[in-house]
Design a protein around this motif. Sequence first.
Motif, mmCIF file in Angstrom:
data_model
loop_
_atom_site.group_PDB
_atom_site.id
_atom_site.type_symbol
_atom_site.label_atom_id
_atom_site.label_comp_id
_atom_site.label_asym_id
_atom_site.label_seq_id
_atom_site.Cartn_x
_atom_site.Cartn_y
_atom_site.Cartn_z
ATOM 1 N N ASP A 57 48.182 43.594 56.019
ATOM 2 C CA ASP A 57 47.501 44.221 54.916
ATOM 3 C C ASP A 57 47.738 45.839 55.149
ATOM 4 N N SER A 60 46.788 47.909 50.483
ATOM 5 C CA SER A 60 46.745 47.803 49.015
ATOM 6 C C SER A 60 47.551 46.472 48.803
ATOM 7 N N SER A 61 47.032 45.397 49.468
ATOM 8 C CA SER A 61 47.657 44.206 49.471
ATOM 9 C C SER A 61 47.521 43.141 48.262
ATOM 10 N N THR A 62 48.426 42.766 47.479
ATOM 11 C CA THR A 62 48.032 41.959 46.500
ATOM 12 C C THR A 62 47.473 40.587 47.105
ATOM 13 N N GLU A 65 44.071 40.523 47.822
ATOM 14 C CA GLU A 65 43.116 40.654 46.600
ATOM 15 C C GLU A 65 42.894 39.268 46.289
#
Length: 147
Positions: A57, A60-62, A65
């Motif tokens: 991570d 800003s890890s998709t 999320e």
Amino acid sequence: MDRIEYVYTFGMEADEIERRLEAGAVGVLGLADDSSAYAIPVDYHYDGESLYIRLADDGSSTKIEYVETTTDACLCLYSDGSGTDSWSVLVRGPLRKLTDAEREAFDAMTLNESFHRLHVFDQDVEAIDLEIYELEIESITGRKTGE
């Protein structure tokens, strides 16, 4: 179907599924957010009882999320089917982030022994946090080709 090539598949026995889980290290993790799906290759570690997934991570890890919105994840392991030994294993269940106390068991040496080297993509390695999740196994199924 007289012109379509096919091969029969059969369910795998529990001991064979166990061997596949123990021998492997990479799978495809399926995640979801309402009607949107996200699948990523991940490293995993199976210790005979628990299945752990390592995720990176950078803030800003998709994938993080999606992990947070997924109630039922699916890890898929498979052979590419290019030979005669074609198989797949699906492990389903919720993902649970390890507590700080549990995470301490995965020090640098244990991480290196349990998982492949971390792939870093255009990120400052110092800015990456490694997260370990347990895929709480609710079901495991396996299929293989047969004659």
